[in-house]
Scaffold this active site. Structure first.
Site, PDB file in Angstrom:
ATOM      1  N   ASP A 198      56.215 -33.574 -17.894  1.00 20.37           N
ATOM      2  CA  ASP A 198      55.336 -33.941 -19.013  1.00 20.37           C
ATOM      3  C   ASP A 198      55.066 -32.719 -19.894  1.00 20.37           C
ATOM      4  O   ASP A 198      54.566 -31.694 -19.427  1.00 20.37           O
ATOM      5  CB  ASP A 198      54.020 -34.474 -18.401  1.00 20.37           C
ATOM      6  CG  ASP A 198      53.142 -35.177 -19.411  1.00 20.37           C
ATOM      7  OD1 ASP A 198      53.438 -35.138 -20.616  1.00 20.37           O
ATOM      8  OD2 ASP A 198      52.131 -35.761 -18.974  1.00 20.37           O
ATOM      9  N   GLY A 247      58.029 -39.429 -26.972  1.00 18.08           N
ATOM     10  CA  GLY A 247      58.988 -39.937 -27.955  1.00 18.08           C
ATOM     11  C   GLY A 247      59.202 -39.024 -29.147  1.00 18.08           C
ATOM     12  O   GLY A 247      59.808 -39.423 -30.140  1.00 18.08           O
ATOM     13  N   ASP A 268      50.510 -42.653 -24.631  1.00 19.83           N
ATOM     14  CA  ASP A 268      50.092 -43.364 -23.422  1.00 19.83           C
ATOM     15  C   ASP A 268      49.745 -44.831 -23.677  1.00 19.83           C
ATOM     16  O   ASP A 268      49.102 -45.177 -24.667  1.00 19.83           O
ATOM     17  CB  ASP A 268      48.862 -42.683 -22.814  1.00 19.83           C
ATOM     18  CG  ASP A 268      49.216 -41.355 -22.176  1.00 19.83           C
ATOM     19  OD1 ASP A 268      50.320 -40.831 -22.461  1.00 19.83           O
ATOM     20  OD2 ASP A 268      48.401 -40.845 -21.397  1.00 19.83           O
TER      21      ASP A 268
HETATM   22  C1  GAL Z   1      49.899 -37.694 -20.100  1.00 22.16           C
HETATM   23  C2  GAL Z   1      50.989 -38.683 -19.715  1.00 22.16           C
HETATM   24  C3  GAL Z   1      50.384 -39.671 -18.758  1.00 22.16           C
HETATM   25  C4  GAL Z   1      49.868 -38.923 -17.541  1.00 22.16           C
HETATM   26  C5  GAL Z   1      48.890 -37.825 -17.956  1.00 22.16           C
HETATM   27  C6  GAL Z   1      48.503 -36.958 -16.771  1.00 22.16           C
HETATM   28  O1  GAL Z   1      50.444 -36.759 -20.980  1.00 22.16           O
HETATM   29  O2  GAL Z   1      51.476 -39.320 -20.861  1.00 22.16           O
HETATM   30  O3  GAL Z   1      51.338 -40.643 -18.388  1.00 22.16           O
HETATM   31  O4  GAL Z   1      50.949 -38.380 -16.850  1.00 22.16           O
HETATM   32  O5  GAL Z   1      49.459 -37.006 -18.947  1.00 22.16           O
HETATM   33  O6  GAL Z   1      47.687 -35.898 -17.128  1.00 22.16           O
END
Ligand code: GAL
Length: 449
Positions: A198, A247, A268
């Site tokens: 991420d 994306g 999200d």
């Molecule tokens: C966001 C991600 C989520 C989750 C979250 C955890 O950036 O899109 O799916 O993983 O971080 O902190």
């Protein structure tokens, strides 16, 4: 804005993509025809290279030429969209070792594992400090990651984990920056099968390094994803590689080139109809980028979460199946209601998602809140087969007045033999004049041939 970026991209690479798209489809079909879902790893890499708009003609040709000689080697990672469960959508930062073990138990006892949900993925907040040698430790919520992996594996399941190319994850835990190889090796040692990577704080690093230069920032991002791809490769342990960078920078164009088996296409999801359906509908146009080993990921399922109604949950499951999206459940299995289990485990909906042809569906018709999406399926007994979903995203029941099934737009003959998936009913021969009533926020899902 997303749409503008996409159409620009199409203009820039139209011809190349058209050719590449044909080659990917043909390759996948040939490989499946020969040996079911076992497409070779090299063929997957070839498909990945072909799917990228920037790959050179020479590499495309040599990859295609190489395919027949390697057809019997390793199976493709994520030959069909990955299925499993992830901790974030329900447990978020509170997830513990016990939650993961409970989930593993329940995936088995509920029948979900046998329906295909095999990955148990720990999202953010498992990370502890690094030891004196820089080796990442899990925190007090996860006393022994290796023992947890052994437990999950003993149930016939696989374990996934989460990190970031940045110094910090999105929840501000330890990321992998500067420790990529070490972390990948640690994951392999623990027995990890899936990594969600991420972007998080790395976007700040990109902006700091190249202020006002988005192209250089994006290059830096791709290199960071490639670095972890290489690191995973060095471990020799197959891991599904899941990109999460929301994306940005048309990731669907270059994801396969950095080894991604799936890439998030959006920000999200949340457990409400507007957000879920906006994400699902927003995937129109991305179908050509998906295929065996490399999938668009509109984010994890919220089926069973929040206040989604039954129709909304069915719409969610249907949209994701039509999109050949990864089916990563995100509900609390300790309190899963039978009707939610029935949606998540509907064999025919899952079969649409997991169809080995590996084609993502697309919108073929829209009239206000009514949309029809079609997804080509593997031929059934020599007949062209497809899934057809008639959605009503509106606020009142639609009787589809004057709206036919639009079989032609779906590339189908004027009359088809159909089955209604959610009603579990064979409909016999039907044509465009077939009338469906679609409830508010609901869907009728047909498999036709
Ligand atoms: C966001 C991600 C989520 C989750 C979250 C955890 O950036 O899109 O799916 O993983 O971080 O902190």
């Amino acid at each position: 804005m997303g749409m503008r970026v996409r159409s620009g991209m199409l203009k820039a690479g139209g011809l190349v993509l058209l050719v590449a798209g044909w080659a990917v489809g043909a390759g996948a079909q040939t490989a499946h025809g020969v040996q079911g879902a076992q497409v070779s790893q090299v063929a997957q890499a070839a498909q990945g290279a072909q799917a990228g708009a920037t790959s050179g003609t020479a590499s495309r040709h040599s990859a295609v030429a190489a395919r027949p000689h390697v057809a019997a080697t390793r199976p493709v990672t994520a030959a069909t969209p990955p299925m499993g469960w992830n901790s974030w959508n329900y447990f978020a930062g509170k997830v513990t070792d016990k939650d993961i073990r409970d989930t593993a138990d329940l995936l088995v006892s509920s029948g979900m594992r046998d329906a295909g949900y095999v990955y148990v993925n720990i999202d953010d907040t498992w990370e502890g400090e690094r030891d004196a040698n820089g080796k990442i430790q899990s925190n007090e919520k996860f006393p022994n990651m290796k023992a947890l992996a052994d437990y999950v594996h003993s149930k016939g399941l696989k374990l996934g984990i989460y990190s970031s190319p940045g110094a910090k994850t999105c929840a501000r835990f330890e990321g992998s920056l500067g420790h990529e190889e070490q972390d990948a090796a640690t994951y392999a040692e623990w027995g990890i099968d899936y990594l969600k990577y991420d972007l998080c704080s790395y976007s700040g690093a990109m902006r700091a390094q190249f202020p006002n230069d988005p192209a250089a920032q994006n290059k830096m991002m791709r290199e960071a994803y490639e670095k972890m791809h290489q690191a995973i490769g060095k471990t020799g342990r197959p891991m599904v590689y899941s990109l999460c960078q929301y994306g940005w920078d048309s990731v669907w164009e270059w994801g396969p080139q950095v080894g991604a088996n799936l890439w998030r296409t959006t920000g999200d999801i949340s457990a409400n109809f507007d957000r879920m359906s906006a994400i699902g509908r927003g995937q129109a146009g991305l179908a050509k980028y998906a295929g065996p080993g490399h999938w668009n990921d509109p984010d994890m399922l919220e089926v069973g979460n929040g206040k989604l109604t039954l129709d909304e949950n069915m719409t969610h499951m249907t949209l994701w199946a039509m999109l050949a999206a990864p089916l990563i459940a995100g509900n609390n299995l300790t309190e899963m209601k039978p009707e939610i289990a029935a949606i998540l485990m509907n064999k025919e909906a899952i079969a649409i998602d997991q169809d080995t042809l590996g084609r993502q569906g697309d919108r073929v018709f829209a009239d206000g809140p009514v949309e029809i999406w079609a997804k080509p399926l593997k031929n059934a007994a020599g007949h062209k087969s497809a899934a057809l979903a008639i959605f009503n995203f509106g606020e009142t029941a639609s009787e589809m007045r004057g709206i036919g099934l639009h079989l032609k737009e779906a590339g189908l003959p004027a009359h088809v033999t159909a089955r209604d998936v959610w009603a579990a009913k064979n409909l016999g021969r039907i044509g465009d004049d077939y009338k469906v009533t679609v409830p508010r926020h609901g869907v009728v899902l047909l498999v036709v041939r």
